[in-house]
Design a protein around this motif. Structure first.
Motif, mmCIF file in Angstrom:
data_model
loop_
_atom_site.group_PDB
_atom_site.id
_atom_site.type_symbol
_atom_site.label_atom_id
_atom_site.label_comp_id
_atom_site.label_asym_id
_atom_site.label_seq_id
_atom_site.Cartn_x
_atom_site.Cartn_y
_atom_site.Cartn_z
ATOM 1 N N THR A 63 1.102 -1.190 0.058
ATOM 2 C CA THR A 63 0.078 -0.059 0.189
ATOM 3 C C THR A 63 0.936 1.298 0.011
ATOM 4 O O THR A 63 1.818 1.494 0.777
ATOM 5 C CB THR A 63 -1.086 0.108 1.176
ATOM 6 N N LEU B 6 0.377 5.761 -0.004
ATOM 7 C CA LEU B 6 -0.745 6.722 0.123
ATOM 8 C C LEU B 6 -0.193 8.026 -0.359
ATOM 9 O O LEU B 6 0.855 8.521 0.032
ATOM 10 C CB LEU B 6 -0.961 6.969 1.720
ATOM 11 N N ASP C 215 -4.273 12.573 -4.241
ATOM 12 C CA ASP C 215 -5.250 12.262 -5.599
ATOM 13 C C ASP C 215 -4.959 12.939 -6.658
ATOM 14 O O ASP C 215 -4.808 14.428 -6.523
ATOM 15 C CB ASP C 215 -6.566 12.664 -5.190
ATOM 16 N N VAL D 244 -3.879 4.111 -2.334
ATOM 17 C CA VAL D 244 -4.983 5.067 -1.594
ATOM 18 C C VAL D 244 -4.369 6.333 -1.513
ATOM 19 O O VAL D 244 -3.469 6.869 -1.621
ATOM 20 C CB VAL D 244 -5.007 4.583 0.002
ATOM 21 N N THR D 245 -5.482 7.542 -1.664
ATOM 22 C CA THR D 245 -5.333 8.890 -1.904
ATOM 23 C C THR D 245 -5.962 9.595 -0.941
ATOM 24 O O THR D 245 -6.931 9.166 -0.238
ATOM 25 C CB THR D 245 -5.951 9.159 -3.179
ATOM 26 N N TYR D 246 -5.411 10.769 -0.760
ATOM 27 C CA TYR D 246 -5.989 11.923 -0.104
ATOM 28 C C TYR D 246 -5.982 13.220 -0.896
ATOM 29 O O TYR D 246 -5.596 13.128 -2.092
ATOM 30 C CB TYR D 246 -4.830 12.356 1.222
ATOM 31 N N ILE E 2 -5.150 12.722 5.973
ATOM 32 C CA ILE E 2 -3.948 12.023 5.779
ATOM 33 C C ILE E 2 -3.794 11.206 7.054
ATOM 34 O O ILE E 2 -3.461 10.097 6.997
ATOM 35 C CB ILE E 2 -2.558 13.020 5.525
ATOM 36 N N LYS F 216 -6.192 8.257 7.001
ATOM 37 C CA LYS F 216 -5.938 7.104 6.237
ATOM 38 C C LYS F 216 -4.655 6.369 6.353
ATOM 39 O O LYS F 216 -4.631 5.207 6.124
ATOM 40 C CB LYS F 216 -5.913 7.844 4.863
ATOM 41 N N ALA F 217 -3.635 7.184 6.990
ATOM 42 C CA ALA F 217 -2.464 6.520 7.311
ATOM 43 C C ALA F 217 -2.631 5.410 8.460
ATOM 44 O O ALA F 217 -2.067 4.783 8.294
ATOM 45 C CB ALA F 217 -1.275 7.703 7.603
ATOM 46 N N GLU G 225 -4.897 2.560 6.892
ATOM 47 C CA GLU G 225 -4.281 1.784 5.962
ATOM 48 C C GLU G 225 -3.069 1.223 5.906
ATOM 49 O O GLU G 225 -2.638 0.402 5.197
ATOM 50 C CB GLU G 225 -4.340 2.629 4.473
ATOM 51 N N PRO H 173 0.016 2.405 5.227
ATOM 52 C CA PRO H 173 0.809 2.382 4.169
ATOM 53 C C PRO H 173 2.405 2.123 4.237
ATOM 54 O O PRO H 173 2.608 2.318 5.102
ATOM 55 C CB PRO H 173 0.762 3.698 3.349
ATOM 56 N N LEU I 98 4.475 7.088 2.637
ATOM 57 C CA LEU I 98 3.388 7.974 2.494
ATOM 58 C C LEU I 98 4.276 8.917 1.451
ATOM 59 O O LEU I 98 5.383 9.628 1.860
ATOM 60 C CB LEU I 98 3.270 8.792 3.677
#
Ligand code: DSN
Length: 419
Positions: A118, A120, A123, A146-148, A162, A165-166, A169, A171, A174
């Motif tokens: 993964t 991150l 987008d 995965v995006t922010y 951020i 999601k971090a 997920e 990742p 980052l």
């Protein structure tokens, strides 16, 4: 068209067709206000290095550890380039071989990730770059991306998102950086998020590398595990990429570049990168980064004064995004109208854009190239005026003709640095 410059003498004799194309492009650049923020004007010294016999040599490997004979001068120029890069940016290690920003990012991910891991990143539709996880790019195909994005109300990076999601997920990487974000970053905050999530922090500073080099933008180097960049944007060098990293990652990065993703390095480009890096310590580049930012702020102010809405309200760096939705216009129509009067911009999505990617709702403007031509805040106000006149009366041939004359006059008063 006559091709008479001494620079192109051999080319004109050998291939007049290609020579004529080069000459026509030089005329276009001379007569055009270049406002695409990822473009710039390389110095004649950089062009000489890139257009040299350094292109004749294979030098797979790294300085002192090549797979080919005859690499003595290749070792010298690559070491010089590495030393200049680490000194300019305060980095522990530099790999100067990446052919471009995307291969730099490929190698940076590969140093830490396996396929399927993964990542991150920002987008694409909010200003991120293709190589930060877009599904059409290797980054979204090899890795689980995965995006922010930015906040709807402020259009500034959403650090809470951020963080969330971090943590959710976890990742491996980052990725921070963008192609169309007009603000600076809180790198210490991003480092803290990466640490809490157990991620590596990679910062792609392709757009603002020159601003960092000139002290007009915070540096990600003290905070990031790896920093990638391109050398042809604000850094004002030849087309190419580069990676800076902590010493602990040097071996993994070098291996990921070669043999991981590239074969022979472009030694003529590395010579040009070395020349561009040296210039940052010379009078020719003194204050350049500050002037790029001051010009961007003057251009943004001029556009706002004339009623245009800018994403996030303005800029802290070298670029800005104009939201054309309040005017009922599209990016393509405005880009084409400006092209026709000798002003080059690119149509661009704006955050939360509902329009098609091929005809988005914004245009992106930047000041690196016009600053390299010696223009200042007064010229930015003039550009803001003529650009907003064309946008305000799209299709009016009289307005377009007047704006074209004014754009042409600016170009004539600020010539390119080429003979
Ligand atoms: N395609 C570049 C840009 O125009 O911003 C980013 O690499």
């Amino acid at each position: 068209m006559a091709v008479a410059t001494r620079r192109l003498a051999a080319l004109t004799a050998a291939d007049p067709e290609v020579a004529e194309i080069l000459e026509a492009e030089l005329q276009r650049q001379r007569q055009t206000l270049e406002l695409i923020p990822s473009e710039n004007i390389a110095s004649p010294a950089v062009l000489e290095a890139v257009g040299s016999w350094m292109t004749n040599k294979y030098a797979e490997g790294t300085p002192g550890r090549r797979y080919y004979g005859g690499c003595e001068q290749m070792d010298r120029v690559e070491r010089l380039c590495q030393e200049r890069a680490t000194a300019l940016f305060g980095a522990e290690h530099a790999n100067v071989q990446p052919h471009c920003g995307s291969t730099a990012n490929m190698a940076a991910y590969a140093a830490f990730c396996r396929p399927g891991d993964t990542i991150l990143g920002m987008d694409l539709s909010h200003g991120g770059h293709l190589s930060h996880g877009a599904s059409v790019s290797f980054s979204g195909q090899v890795y689980r991306a995965v995006t922010y994005g930015v906040r709807r109300d402020t259009e500034l990076l959403d650090y809470d998102e951020i963080h969330e999601k971090a943590m959710a997920e976890r990742p491996v990487v980052l990725m921070v950086g963008a192609s169309a974000y007009p603000r600076t970053y809180d790198f210490a905050h991003l480092r803290a998020i990466a640490d809490e999530a157990g991620a590596r922090l990679i910062v792609d500073m392709a757009h603002f590398a020159g601003l960092v080099a000139g002290g007009a933008h915070p540096s990600p180097v003290p905070h990031a595990d790896v920093v990638t960049l391109t050398t042809h944007k604000t850094l004002r060098g030849p087309w190419g990429g580069m990676i800076l990293c902590r010493q602990e990652h040097a071996a993994a990065i070098d291996k990921a570049v070669f043999p991981g993703h590239q074969g022979g390095p472009l030694m003529h480009a590395i010579a040009g990168k070395a020349v561009a890096l040296r210039a940052w310590g010379q009078p020719e580049m003194a204050g350049y980064a500050q002037r790029v930012v001051a010009n961007a702020q003057a251009l943004a102010q001029g556009l706002r004064d004339r009623g245009l809405r800018l994403v996030s309200g303005g800029t802290d760096n070298h670029l800005m995004l104009v939201d054309l939705r309040p005017l009922g216009l599209t990016g393509r129509a405005v880009q084409e109208a400006l092209d026709a009067i000798g002003v080059t911009v690119n149509r661009n999505a704006i955050p939360f854009d509902q329009a098609s990617k091929f005809n988005p709702s914004g245009i992106r403007l930047g000041t690196p190239a016009v600053t390299s031509r010696g223009m200042g805040p007064a010229e930015m106000t003039e550009i803001a005026d003529l650009v907003s006149n064309v946008i305000g009366d799209l299709g009016d041939t009289g307005v377009a003709a007047a704006a074209q004359r004014r754009a042409h006059a600016l170009c004539e008063a600020h010539p390119l640095p080429y003979a």
